[in-house]
Motif scaffolding. Structure first.
Motif, PDB file in Angstrom:
ATOM      1  N   SER A  61      88.979  31.051  74.641  1.00  0.00           N
ATOM      2  CA  SER A  61      88.604  30.970  73.230  1.00  0.00           C
ATOM      3  C   SER A  61      87.316  30.183  73.066  1.00  0.00           C
ATOM      4  O   SER A  61      87.076  29.207  73.788  1.00  0.00           O
ATOM      5  CB  SER A  61      89.723  30.319  72.409  1.00  0.00           C
ATOM      6  OG  SER A  61      89.454  30.400  71.023  1.00  0.00           O
ATOM      7  N   GLU A  62      86.495  30.616  72.111  1.00  0.00           N
ATOM      8  CA  GLU A  62      85.241  29.947  71.789  1.00  0.00           C
ATOM      9  C   GLU A  62      84.998  29.996  70.291  1.00  0.00           C
ATOM     10  O   GLU A  62      85.290  31.008  69.636  1.00  0.00           O
ATOM     11  CB  GLU A  62      84.048  30.636  72.490  1.00  0.00           C
ATOM     12  CG  GLU A  62      84.029  30.516  73.997  1.00  0.00           C
ATOM     13  CD  GLU A  62      83.589  29.145  74.478  1.00  0.00           C
ATOM     14  OE1 GLU A  62      83.040  28.373  73.650  1.00  0.00           O
ATOM     15  OE2 GLU A  62      83.790  28.839  75.657  1.00  0.00           O
ATOM     16  N   ALA A  63      84.447  28.915  69.734  1.00  0.00           N
ATOM     17  CA  ALA A  63      83.943  28.916  68.363  1.00  0.00           C
ATOM     18  C   ALA A  63      82.478  29.339  68.417  1.00  0.00           C
ATOM     19  O   ALA A  63      81.698  28.802  69.224  1.00  0.00           O
ATOM     20  CB  ALA A  63      84.078  27.539  67.736  1.00  0.00           C
ATOM     21  N   VAL A  64      82.091  30.306  67.602  1.00  0.00           N
ATOM     22  CA  VAL A  64      80.724  30.825  67.624  1.00  0.00           C
ATOM     23  C   VAL A  64      80.207  30.932  66.184  1.00  0.00           C
ATOM     24  O   VAL A  64      80.977  31.003  65.231  1.00  0.00           O
ATOM     25  CB  VAL A  64      80.655  32.214  68.298  1.00  0.00           C
ATOM     26  CG1 VAL A  64      81.115  32.141  69.745  1.00  0.00           C
ATOM     27  CG2 VAL A  64      81.481  33.249  67.526  1.00  0.00           C
ATOM     28  N   ARG A  65      78.892  30.978  66.055  1.00  0.00           N
ATOM     29  CA  ARG A  65      78.270  31.194  64.749  1.00  0.00           C
ATOM     30  C   ARG A  65      77.550  32.531  64.755  1.00  0.00           C
ATOM     31  O   ARG A  65      77.179  33.055  65.821  1.00  0.00           O
ATOM     32  CB  ARG A  65      77.288  30.067  64.426  1.00  0.00           C
ATOM     33  CG  ARG A  65      76.166  29.936  65.448  1.00  0.00           C
ATOM     34  CD  ARG A  65      75.131  28.903  65.052  1.00  0.00           C
ATOM     35  NE  ARG A  65      74.136  28.755  66.119  1.00  0.00           N
ATOM     36  CZ  ARG A  65      73.100  29.571  66.274  1.00  0.00           C
ATOM     37  NH1 ARG A  65      72.917  30.582  65.436  1.00  0.00           N
ATOM     38  NH2 ARG A  65      72.246  29.384  67.276  1.00  0.00           N
ATOM     39  N   CYS A  66      77.332  33.079  63.579  1.00  0.00           N
ATOM     40  CA  CYS A  66      76.580  34.327  63.511  1.00  0.00           C
ATOM     41  C   CYS A  66      75.120  34.053  63.852  1.00  0.00           C
ATOM     42  O   CYS A  66      74.590  32.974  63.572  1.00  0.00           O
ATOM     43  CB  CYS A  66      76.726  34.996  62.142  1.00  0.00           C
ATOM     44  SG  CYS A  66      76.068  34.050  60.762  1.00  0.00           S
ATOM     45  N   VAL A  67      74.472  35.018  64.459  1.00  0.00           N
ATOM     46  CA  VAL A  67      73.068  34.924  64.856  1.00  0.00           C
ATOM     47  C   VAL A  67      72.299  35.991  64.088  1.00  0.00           C
ATOM     48  O   VAL A  67      72.596  37.178  64.197  1.00  0.00           O
ATOM     49  CB  VAL A  67      72.900  35.127  66.376  1.00  0.00           C
ATOM     50  CG1 VAL A  67      71.437  35.281  66.756  1.00  0.00           C
ATOM     51  CG2 VAL A  67      73.524  33.958  67.126  1.00  0.00           C
ATOM     52  N   GLY A  68      71.312  35.571  63.303  1.00  0.00           N
ATOM     53  CA  GLY A  68      70.525  36.498  62.504  1.00  0.00           C
ATOM     54  C   GLY A  68      69.545  37.299  63.336  1.00  0.00           C
ATOM     55  O   GLY A  68      69.312  37.002  64.509  1.00  0.00           O
ATOM     56  N   ARG A  69      68.933  38.289  62.721  1.00  0.00           N
ATOM     57  CA  ARG A  69      68.055  39.207  63.442  1.00  0.00           C
ATOM     58  C   ARG A  69      66.845  38.492  64.038  1.00  0.00           C
ATOM     59  O   ARG A  69      66.465  38.749  65.179  1.00  0.00           O
ATOM     60  CB  ARG A  69      67.595  40.328  62.497  1.00  0.00           C
ATOM     61  CG  ARG A  69      66.697  41.389  63.164  1.00  0.00           C
ATOM     62  CD  ARG A  69      66.602  42.635  62.341  1.00  0.00           C
ATOM     63  NE  ARG A  69      67.936  43.160  62.101  1.00  0.00           N
ATOM     64  CZ  ARG A  69      68.603  43.012  60.962  1.00  0.00           C
ATOM     65  NH1 ARG A  69      68.064  42.391  59.948  1.00  0.00           N
ATOM     66  NH2 ARG A  69      69.825  43.491  60.837  1.00  0.00           N
ATOM     67  N   PRO A  82      75.445  34.984  54.989  1.00  0.00           N
ATOM     68  CA  PRO A  82      75.470  33.517  55.012  1.00  0.00           C
ATOM     69  C   PRO A  82      75.830  33.000  56.400  1.00  0.00           C
ATOM     70  O   PRO A  82      76.431  33.711  57.208  1.00  0.00           O
ATOM     71  CB  PRO A  82      76.547  33.168  53.986  1.00  0.00           C
ATOM     72  CG  PRO A  82      77.421  34.382  53.924  1.00  0.00           C
ATOM     73  CD  PRO A  82      76.514  35.551  54.141  1.00  0.00           C
ATOM     74  N   ALA A  83      75.421  31.761  56.671  1.00  0.00           N
ATOM     75  CA  ALA A  83      75.763  31.137  57.957  1.00  0.00           C
ATOM     76  C   ALA A  83      77.281  31.056  58.067  1.00  0.00           C
ATOM     77  O   ALA A  83      77.933  30.386  57.268  1.00  0.00           O
ATOM     78  CB  ALA A  83      75.142  29.756  58.048  1.00  0.00           C
ATOM     79  N   THR A  84      77.824  31.774  59.028  1.00  0.00           N
ATOM     80  CA  THR A  84      79.279  31.900  59.148  1.00  0.00           C
ATOM     81  C   THR A  84      79.708  31.633  60.580  1.00  0.00           C
ATOM     82  O   THR A  84      79.018  32.014  61.525  1.00  0.00           O
ATOM     83  CB  THR A  84      79.731  33.316  58.731  1.00  0.00           C
ATOM     84  OG1 THR A  84      79.258  33.593  57.412  1.00  0.00           O
ATOM     85  CG2 THR A  84      81.245  33.440  58.760  1.00  0.00           C
ATOM     86  N   TRP A  85      80.849  31.001  60.724  1.00  0.00           N
ATOM     87  CA  TRP A  85      81.438  30.735  62.027  1.00  0.00           C
ATOM     88  C   TRP A  85      82.662  31.617  62.228  1.00  0.00           C
ATOM     89  O   TRP A  85      83.319  32.022  61.261  1.00  0.00           O
ATOM     90  CB  TRP A  85      81.820  29.267  62.159  1.00  0.00           C
ATOM     91  CG  TRP A  85      80.641  28.375  62.397  1.00  0.00           C
ATOM     92  CD1 TRP A  85      79.703  28.002  61.473  1.00  0.00           C
ATOM     93  CD2 TRP A  85      80.262  27.758  63.626  1.00  0.00           C
ATOM     94  NE1 TRP A  85      78.760  27.206  62.051  1.00  0.00           N
ATOM     95  CE2 TRP A  85      79.073  27.028  63.375  1.00  0.00           C
ATOM     96  CE3 TRP A  85      80.801  27.758  64.908  1.00  0.00           C
ATOM     97  CZ2 TRP A  85      78.426  26.299  64.366  1.00  0.00           C
ATOM     98  CZ3 TRP A  85      80.160  27.034  65.898  1.00  0.00           C
ATOM     99  CH2 TRP A  85      78.984  26.306  65.622  1.00  0.00           C
TER     100      TRP A  85
END
Length: 283
Positions: A270-278, A158-161
């Motif tokens: 520090s950085e807020a990031v989101r997961c990146v799909g294939r 799932p889209a996760t941060w």
């Protein structure tokens, strides 16, 4: 001229199984690419040249140059390339920045130089450059085993941060592994269960990191950062790779930016990031 992103990774779980006769270690790890990324550009040239926005990276041992020269020597390439690297992923941080740069360079130069290289042959070249490099050829989420060369792509989650945070300075992977005690090794089952979805409902989104306590012993600032991130985020936290970057789960961007800002106010990067799909990772 298009800038190509070279995404960073985080380790959602990392277990060290054993030390191998060749001095490396067998691992089982669950990796995920995230939106923090270096940027590279590639243009035709009569020689291989690399430009940086950070002069401290200008060394013959840079993985981008090593990837280019590996292709030239292996396939007798006479053409060159003008490569520009815009560095955004911290160095020696457990985020795989240099390995991602190397994988991106392999893929882009294979295309630029029209080389008939793909599949296992490309993976073999990547493994010669570093343990994390094969993973970055596919990105997304994957179970990684062996020294890092055995990559099993997994469906995107799932889209996760996440919130990344690190103290000043880096931590060399070799130093952490050389200091690793036998009691920090395990059988890999926690990581495999997390990768397969067999973890119990309500369990932490992370497994555990067998390098974590060793990294904290070598770098006390990494432990302080880890503890501060737990406090700032109120969420599960794990060390990424050999550190010193800590990662907090933030779900569907639940307070990620606020936690990152709090960590910066405390003196950490520090950085807020989101997961990146294939699909996004290799487009």
């Amino acid at each position: 001229m298009r800038a190509i992103p070279a995404y960073a990774k985080i380790n959602l779980s990392l277990e060290v199984l054993r030390r191998r006769p060749d001095g490396y270690h067998d691992l089982v790890s669950l990796l995920q690419t995230v939106s923090l990324a270096d940027e590279l550009t590639f243009e035709d040239s009569d020689r291989v040249e690399l430009s940086f926005d950070d002069s401290g990276l200008q060394t013959e041992d840079n993985l981008v140059l090593r990837a280019a020269w590996l292709l030239r020597h292996t396939y007798g390439v006479k053409a060159g390339a003008a490569i520009t690297l815009r560095k955004r992923t911290p160095v020696a941080a457990g985020l795989g920045g240099g390995s991602s740069d190397a994988a991106t360079t392999l893929q882009e130069l294979v295309s630029l130089w029209e080389l008939p290289v793909k599949g296992e042959e490309l993976v073999g070249l990547a493994a010669r450059l570093g343990s994390d490099v094969p993973f970055f050829l596919t990105g997304g989420r994957a179970l990684v085993e062996g020294r890092g060369e055995l990559v099993t792509p997994l469906p995107d989650g799932p889209a996760t941060w996440y919130v990344l945070a690190k103290p000043d300075g880096g931590l060399e992977t070799k130093t952490v592994f050389e200091s690793l005690a036998a009691e920090s090794m395990s059988d890999g089952e926690v990581t495999r269960a997390l990768a397969s979805g067999r973890s119990a409902e309500g369990q932490s989104p992370f497994g555990f990191n067998g390098l974590q306590e060793t990294a904290f012993r070598i770098c006390p600032a990494a432990r302080r950062c880890f503890d501060a991130l737990q406090e700032a985020s109120g969420r599960p936290v794990i060390l990424s790779g050999s550190g010193p970057t800590s990662v907090a789960w933030a779900g569907a961007n639940q307070g990620a930016e606020e936690a990152a800002r709090s960590m910066r106010d405390r003196g950490f990067w520090s950085e807020a990031v989101r997961c990146v799909g294939r699909e996004e990772s290799v487009e």
